[in-house]
Design a protein around this motif. Structure first.
Motif, short mmCIF file in Angstrom:
data_model
loop_
_atom_site.label_atom_id
_atom_site.label_comp_id
_atom_site.label_asym_id
_atom_site.label_seq_id
_atom_site.Cartn_x
_atom_site.Cartn_y
_atom_site.Cartn_z
N TRP A 1 -6.12 -0.79 -1.40
CA TRP A 1 -4.86 -1.25 -0.90
C TRP A 1 -4.77 -1.31 0.54
N LEU A 2 -5.62 -0.58 1.38
CA LEU A 2 -5.43 -0.68 2.76
C LEU A 2 -6.84 -1.10 3.25
N PHE A 3 -7.98 -1.11 2.35
CA PHE A 3 -9.45 -1.68 3.01
C PHE A 3 -9.98 -2.78 2.35
N ALA A 4 -9.53 -2.89 1.04
CA ALA A 4 -10.28 -3.94 0.30
C ALA A 4 -9.89 -5.22 0.82
N ARG A 5 -11.13 -6.23 0.86
CA ARG A 5 -10.73 -7.73 1.29
C ARG A 5 -10.76 -8.68 -0.07
N ALA B 1 0.81 -1.25 0.06
CA ALA B 1 0.13 -0.09 0.00
C ALA B 1 0.77 1.23 -0.17
N THR B 2 2.00 1.35 0.68
CA THR B 2 2.60 2.42 0.89
C THR B 2 3.41 2.41 -0.45
N SER C 1 1.90 6.78 -6.98
CA SER C 1 0.84 7.61 -7.21
C SER C 1 1.05 9.12 -7.06
N ILE C 2 1.82 9.43 -6.10
CA ILE C 2 1.84 11.16 -5.90
C ILE C 2 3.33 11.49 -5.96
N ALA D 1 -8.90 8.06 -2.00
CA ALA D 1 -9.40 7.04 -2.96
C ALA D 1 -8.38 6.17 -3.50
N ILE D 2 -7.10 6.63 -3.73
CA ILE D 2 -5.81 5.87 -3.89
C ILE D 2 -5.65 4.67 -3.16
#
Ligand SMILES: [Zn+2]
Length: 494
Positions: A451-455, A398-399, A405-406, A446-447
């Motif tokens: 990556w952090l919360f989807a199962r 995720a990181t 992305s940024i 949104a990005i």
């Protein structure tokens, strides 16, 4: 030395003095952490612990005197400390009182309550920390050569009274006496040490606040080495347990990478936040380490094959992510473990031992066929999976997505801003994403959502390498740190 008869006598005396009573719901009103709601208290803050502790290894008996300087924010009828050992005497501002004991809590209820402002609590206690169980956990380990209190997320209340939550940090002044021939290492600077014919005494002082779970203790037969690291007067402390003989050369070589690793982290994250640094290596059965503040504790398992600077990079990265900037709540563990893991990936890239793109792509493909793996989201893993492989690996993935992305400049700016703005305090995941959004002008929520919360496994991001691009010889980082197909056991690890 203390024999068993005396142990029983002390325990009986403590039970007599403690006014055990029926559990009241208010006794267990903690800080309201989503994962560990009973932990800590938001009614008061401990500003400073003064602890005098004597530990007898033969009996396992620990005797202590704690003076807690506290600040109460509003008038309250009672407060509850986190603590599991029997008490012998308790006083608030010099007036004695009989505490109520509920599991894992010591409830102090003065006749007139506690007024808003500063107070001083004195507690005399004694007991067997190795036999203490708090809400199903045992965190004090009597080892073949000594003892160890180092476990995430709970270890402190097994040997001293505290407000046991990372959002309630405090400073410490510990004087500990152990039998002669043993060494006791705690966080901070070693400011005094002395011995008699029977005992060794060590005094450890922290100038900066410490989250209670990072206030670890190691008692062992160890060689301890002190030095002054640089012009800023940072104290170097390293210690090697007698039980790590086989891996001693690589353990020493690894711990001695700490200043180099730290100098590199400073270029990314800003000034080192503490006045002491080093590492403690002790014999452990498994690959466990903990980012104990100023001197991480490493199991010798990491160094049995060769030098390992990646575990050092991980634990020292925590000194910015997790130690100086603590978690506001435990469900935000990603900020600590995901970031520390990712910074060890960046250390790999810095050393030419596998780039962060290669590492991201390798883990993304390696876990592709395992839907169960993706069901644990690093942004909210659940208490049962707080230290799961996914928090580390998916957290680092995720990181990496955030960084790509940024862009590098905004990413590094985000890390430095975060570490400066929350230095010696704490912060939440939503605050971190807001910092990332502020420096990048990107929709970081949104990005990061998938990556952090989807199962489920997120769709591949732009730039992910294909399996054909990933030649195993380029992934020395993974080979050094173990088979990524075999998750590390949960526990006091990294
Ligand atoms: Zn870690």
């Amino acid at each position: 030395m203390t024999d068993r008869t005396e142990v029983d006598k002390v325990l009986a005396e403590a039970a007599h003095h403690a006014n055990s009573s029926v559990l009241a719901a208010s006794d267990l009103a903690g800080v309201g952490d989503p994962y560990f709601p009973v932990d800590g208290s938001d009614l008061f803050t401990i500003t400073h612990h003064t602890l005098e502790v004597d530990f007898d290894l033969t009996s396992g008996m620990l005797r202590g005197v704690a003076r807690l300087d506290i600040a109460v924010s509003a008038d309250v009828p009672a407060i509850a400390l986190d603590f599991g050992l029997p008490t012998q005497a308790v006083a608030i501002d010099g007036s004695t009182l009989a505490p109520r004991v509920v599991p894992g809590k010591l409830v102090l209820e003065p006749d007139t309550g506690l007024s808003a402002g500063s107070h001083q609590i004195d507690i005399t206690y004694a007991g067997l920390p190795g036999e203490v169980e708090i809400r199903g956990e045992r965190s004090w380990l009597n080892t073949p050569l000594g003892a160890l209190a180092a476990r995430e997320p709970h270890a402190a209340a097994f040997w001293f009274p505290t407000n046991d939550h990372p959002s309630r940090k405090a400073t410490y002044d510990l004087t500990i006496t152990v039998p002669r021939g043993f060494v006791a290492v705690a966080p901070g600077r070693l400011v005094e040490h002395s011995h008699t014919s029977r005992v060794h005494r060590f005094r450890w002082v922290t100038a900066e606040p410490v989250a209670s779970y990072l206030y670890s203790l190691v008692v062992d037969r160890m060689r301890i080495e002190l030095d002054t690291l640089d012009d800023h007067g940072v104290q170097w402390v390293s210690a090697y347990g007698d039980g790590v003989n086989d891996s001693a050369p690589s353990a020493r070589a690894s711990i001695e990478t700490t200043p180099t690793v730290c100098a590199w982290l400073v270029t990314l994250l800003g000034p080192y936040p503490f006045d002491a640094i080093g590492g403690v290596v002790t014999r452990m059965a498994g690959p466990h380490a903990l980012e104990t503040q100023t001197h991480p504790i490493y199991g010798d398992h990491f160094f049995r094959r060769s030098l390992d600077s990646y575990v050092v990079a991980h634990e020292m990265a925590h000194h910015w992510f997790g130690n100086s900037v603590s978690l506001s709540t435990w469900n935000d563990i990603w900020i600590s473990e995901g970031m520390a893991t990712y910074l060890s990936w960046m250390w790999s890239e810095h050393n030419g031992e596998g780039t962060t793109d290669e590492l991201f792509s390798s883990f993304y493909h390696l876990r592709a066929a395992n839907p169960d793996y993706w069901r644990i989201p690093p942004g909210d893993p659940s208490p049962a999976h707080l230290l799961s492989t996914q928090v580390y690996e998916r957290g680092a993935m995720a990181t990496h997505v955030l960084r790509r992305s940024i862009g590098d400049d905004a990413f590094i700016s985000c890390l430095r801003t975060w570490c400066a703005d929350h230095r010696h305090h704490h912060g939440s995941l939503s605050q971190f994403l807001a910092t990332a959004a502020a420096v990048s002008k990107a929709d970081t929520v949104a990005i990061m959502q998938p990556w952090l919360f989807a199962r489920r496994r997120p769709d591949p991001p732009p730039g992910v390498l294909t399996p054909a691009d990933l030649e195993p010889p380029s992934l020395r980082f993974i080979r050094r740190t173990g088979d990524p197909q075999s998750p590390r056991p949960a526990g006091p690890s990294r």
